[in-house]
Design a protein around this motif. Structure first.
Motif, PDB file in Angstrom:
ATOM      1  N   ASP A  46       0.842  -1.188   0.000  1.00  0.00           N
ATOM      2  CA  ASP A  46       0.000   0.000   0.000  1.00  0.00           C
ATOM      3  C   ASP A  46       0.883   1.247   0.000  1.00  0.00           C
ATOM      4  O   ASP A  46       2.073   1.188   0.326  1.00  0.00           O
ATOM      5  CB  ASP A  46      -0.879   0.012   1.256  1.00  0.00           C
ATOM      6  CG  ASP A  46      -1.853  -1.162   1.301  1.00  0.00           C
ATOM      7  OD1 ASP A  46      -2.382  -1.546   0.239  1.00  0.00           O
ATOM      8  OD2 ASP A  46      -2.089  -1.682   2.406  1.00  0.00           O
ATOM      9  N   ARG A  68      -4.767   2.389   0.996  1.00  0.00           N
ATOM     10  CA  ARG A  68      -4.676   0.942   0.809  1.00  0.00           C
ATOM     11  C   ARG A  68      -5.170   0.570  -0.585  1.00  0.00           C
ATOM     12  O   ARG A  68      -6.179   1.102  -1.058  1.00  0.00           O
ATOM     13  CB  ARG A  68      -5.523   0.198   1.841  1.00  0.00           C
ATOM     14  CG  ARG A  68      -5.069   0.341   3.264  1.00  0.00           C
ATOM     15  CD  ARG A  68      -5.967  -0.452   4.219  1.00  0.00           C
ATOM     16  NE  ARG A  68      -7.320  -0.703   3.743  1.00  0.00           N
ATOM     17  CZ  ARG A  68      -8.352   0.135   3.900  1.00  0.00           C
ATOM     18  NH1 ARG A  68      -8.180   1.280   4.519  1.00  0.00           N
ATOM     19  NH2 ARG A  68      -9.552  -0.200   3.437  1.00  0.00           N
ATOM     20  N   LYS A  69      -4.511  -0.376  -1.205  1.00  0.00           N
ATOM     21  CA  LYS A  69      -4.898  -0.783  -2.562  1.00  0.00           C
ATOM     22  C   LYS A  69      -6.305  -1.363  -2.622  1.00  0.00           C
ATOM     23  O   LYS A  69      -6.985  -1.224  -3.634  1.00  0.00           O
ATOM     24  CB  LYS A  69      -3.875  -1.754  -3.140  1.00  0.00           C
ATOM     25  CG  LYS A  69      -3.591  -2.966  -2.303  1.00  0.00           C
ATOM     26  CD  LYS A  69      -2.412  -3.730  -2.870  1.00  0.00           C
ATOM     27  CE  LYS A  69      -1.904  -4.753  -1.892  1.00  0.00           C
ATOM     28  NZ  LYS A  69      -0.662  -5.344  -2.349  1.00  0.00           N
ATOM     29  N   ASP A  70      -6.794  -1.953  -1.542  1.00  0.00           N
ATOM     30  CA  ASP A  70      -8.142  -2.525  -1.574  1.00  0.00           C
ATOM     31  C   ASP A  70      -9.248  -1.466  -1.438  1.00  0.00           C
ATOM     32  O   ASP A  70     -10.427  -1.796  -1.485  1.00  0.00           O
ATOM     33  CB  ASP A  70      -8.310  -3.622  -0.527  1.00  0.00           C
ATOM     34  CG  ASP A  70      -8.185  -3.135   0.907  1.00  0.00           C
ATOM     35  OD1 ASP A  70      -7.994  -1.914   1.136  1.00  0.00           O
ATOM     36  OD2 ASP A  70      -8.277  -3.974   1.813  1.00  0.00           O
ATOM     37  N   GLN A  71      -8.879  -0.195  -1.316  1.00  0.00           N
ATOM     38  CA  GLN A  71      -9.870   0.880  -1.309  1.00  0.00           C
ATOM     39  C   GLN A  71     -10.390   1.175  -2.719  1.00  0.00           C
ATOM     40  O   GLN A  71     -11.443   1.785  -2.876  1.00  0.00           O
ATOM     41  CB  GLN A  71      -9.282   2.162  -0.701  1.00  0.00           C
ATOM     42  CG  GLN A  71      -9.044   2.076   0.790  1.00  0.00           C
ATOM     43  CD  GLN A  71      -8.404   3.339   1.324  1.00  0.00           C
ATOM     44  OE1 GLN A  71      -7.237   3.359   1.657  1.00  0.00           O
ATOM     45  NE2 GLN A  71      -9.172   4.405   1.385  1.00  0.00           N
ATOM     46  N   ASP A  72      -9.636   0.774  -3.729  1.00  0.00           N
ATOM     47  CA  ASP A  72     -10.027   1.009  -5.115  1.00  0.00           C
ATOM     48  C   ASP A  72     -11.130   0.018  -5.493  1.00  0.00           C
ATOM     49  O   ASP A  72     -10.956  -1.191  -5.323  1.00  0.00           O
ATOM     50  CB  ASP A  72      -8.813   0.827  -6.026  1.00  0.00           C
ATOM     51  CG  ASP A  72      -9.085   1.245  -7.448  1.00  0.00           C
ATOM     52  OD1 ASP A  72     -10.042   0.730  -8.063  1.00  0.00           O
ATOM     53  OD2 ASP A  72      -8.320   2.076  -7.971  1.00  0.00           O
ATOM     54  N   TYR A  75     -10.227  -3.119  -7.467  1.00  0.00           N
ATOM     55  CA  TYR A  75      -9.175  -3.913  -6.840  1.00  0.00           C
ATOM     56  C   TYR A  75      -9.262  -5.390  -7.231  1.00  0.00           C
ATOM     57  O   TYR A  75     -10.302  -6.017  -7.112  1.00  0.00           O
ATOM     58  CB  TYR A  75      -9.286  -3.768  -5.316  1.00  0.00           C
ATOM     59  CG  TYR A  75      -8.416  -4.700  -4.516  1.00  0.00           C
ATOM     60  CD1 TYR A  75      -7.057  -4.483  -4.428  1.00  0.00           C
ATOM     61  CD2 TYR A  75      -8.962  -5.800  -3.854  1.00  0.00           C
ATOM     62  CE1 TYR A  75      -6.256  -5.334  -3.678  1.00  0.00           C
ATOM     63  CE2 TYR A  75      -8.170  -6.648  -3.107  1.00  0.00           C
ATOM     64  CZ  TYR A  75      -6.813  -6.408  -3.022  1.00  0.00           C
ATOM     65  OH  TYR A  75      -6.017  -7.244  -2.292  1.00  0.00           O
ATOM     66  N   LEU A  76      -8.154  -5.893  -7.723  1.00  0.00           N
ATOM     67  CA  LEU A  76      -7.993  -7.317  -8.008  1.00  0.00           C
ATOM     68  C   LEU A  76      -6.735  -7.765  -7.288  1.00  0.00           C
ATOM     69  O   LEU A  76      -5.633  -7.330  -7.632  1.00  0.00           O
ATOM     70  CB  LEU A  76      -7.838  -7.566  -9.515  1.00  0.00           C
ATOM     71  CG  LEU A  76      -9.030  -7.205 -10.391  1.00  0.00           C
ATOM     72  CD1 LEU A  76      -8.645  -7.276 -11.855  1.00  0.00           C
ATOM     73  CD2 LEU A  76     -10.189  -8.137 -10.102  1.00  0.00           C
ATOM     74  N   GLU A  77      -6.874  -8.605  -6.298  1.00  0.00           N
ATOM     75  CA  GLU A  77      -5.745  -8.978  -5.451  1.00  0.00           C
ATOM     76  C   GLU A  77      -4.541  -9.468  -6.242  1.00  0.00           C
ATOM     77  O   GLU A  77      -3.415  -9.100  -5.967  1.00  0.00           O
ATOM     78  CB  GLU A  77      -6.171 -10.039  -4.438  1.00  0.00           C
ATOM     79  CG  GLU A  77      -5.100 -10.327  -3.426  1.00  0.00           C
ATOM     80  CD  GLU A  77      -5.585 -11.240  -2.316  1.00  0.00           C
ATOM     81  OE1 GLU A  77      -4.742 -11.628  -1.501  1.00  0.00           O
ATOM     82  OE2 GLU A  77      -6.777 -11.559  -2.251  1.00  0.00           O
ATOM     83  N   ALA A  80      -2.830  -6.317  -7.984  1.00  0.00           N
ATOM     84  CA  ALA A  80      -2.956  -5.081  -7.211  1.00  0.00           C
ATOM     85  C   ALA A  80      -1.613  -4.390  -6.988  1.00  0.00           C
ATOM     86  O   ALA A  80      -1.291  -4.017  -5.879  1.00  0.00           O
ATOM     87  CB  ALA A  80      -3.640  -5.374  -5.892  1.00  0.00           C
ATOM     88  N   GLN A 101      -3.374   1.135 -10.781  1.00  0.00           N
ATOM     89  CA  GLN A 101      -3.302  -0.156 -10.088  1.00  0.00           C
ATOM     90  C   GLN A 101      -3.280  -1.265 -11.130  1.00  0.00           C
ATOM     91  O   GLN A 101      -4.112  -1.291 -12.041  1.00  0.00           O
ATOM     92  CB  GLN A 101      -4.502  -0.340  -9.152  1.00  0.00           C
ATOM     93  CG  GLN A 101      -4.351  -1.583  -8.302  1.00  0.00           C
ATOM     94  CD  GLN A 101      -5.452  -1.728  -7.257  1.00  0.00           C
ATOM     95  OE1 GLN A 101      -5.989  -2.791  -7.116  1.00  0.00           O
ATOM     96  NE2 GLN A 101      -5.766  -0.689  -6.529  1.00  0.00           N
TER      97      GLN A 101
END
Length: 193
Positions: A46, A68-72, A75-77, A80, A101
């Motif tokens: 992140d 944090r990248k999962d806020q987008d 988001y694709l793990e 990411a 991302q």
């Protein structure tokens, strides 16, 4: 007496390549991609921020995770990777974080009221009709943003990617690679003029 500073100026365990330094107020802030210690790829962590007072660059402070990248929402793990960002203070006094991302070629924007606070997802750079630039075949491939606001308050987003040939795989061939681009943005810091 002030402490002498050496390179690297950040702790040896911190990996922030593509650093973008900005002075906001009386502090220098460093934004960049964030490599994982012993990671097998680049840009896996992140976004974090470090800052120092402009009158003593030996006193760096860890500001923590700012986004944090999962806020987008896209988001694709598995893809990411958070590539080199850029931050700019908008005409409204808020701070805008531009980033890409994964390999999508879509410029995302997060916003915060302070330079090193908790950024929140704001949106994707889009055309006047709401079309997300980079989402359709034939759209430009956005990468590694640079944002500039001129003396008249005009906002420019510089972006692009120009390899001699595309080596990223079949799913990326539908985007043209013509080099760098500049997009003038509206005062909302999101909509292309």
């Amino acid at each position: 007496m002030k402490q002498q500073v050496f390179n690297p100026y950040l702790p040896s365990w911190e990996y922030i390549p593509d650093g973008e330094p900005y002075v906001f107020g009386d502090r220098l802030y460093i934004y960049g991609s964030h490599d994982k210690f012993d990671g097998d790829q680049f840009c896996m962590n992140d976004y974090v921020c470090w800052s120092a007072p402009t009158d003593d660059l030996s006193q760096w402070r860890y500001e923590g995770v700012i986004y944090r990248k999962d806020q987008d929402p896209r988001y694709l793990e598995k893809e990411a990777f958070m590539f080199a960002p850029d931050v700019q203070k908008g005409p409204d006094g808020r701070y805008y974080l531009y980033y890409i991302q994964g390999g999508e070629g879509i410029m995302a924007v997060a916003v915060c009221d302070e330079p090193a606070g908790q950024y929140e997802f704001y949106g994707y750079v889009r055309s006047q009709d709401g079309h997300i630039i980079g989402a359709q075949e034939g759209d430009i491939d956005q990468f590694d943003p640079g944002v500039f606001i001129d003396d008249d308050g005009r906002v420019f987003l510089y972006t692009g990617f120009g390899p001699k040939e595309d080596k990223r795989g079949a799913n990326f061939h539908w985007r043209p690679f013509e080099g760098g681009y500049v997009i003038e943005l509206e005062a909302d810091m999101l909509t292309a003029k």
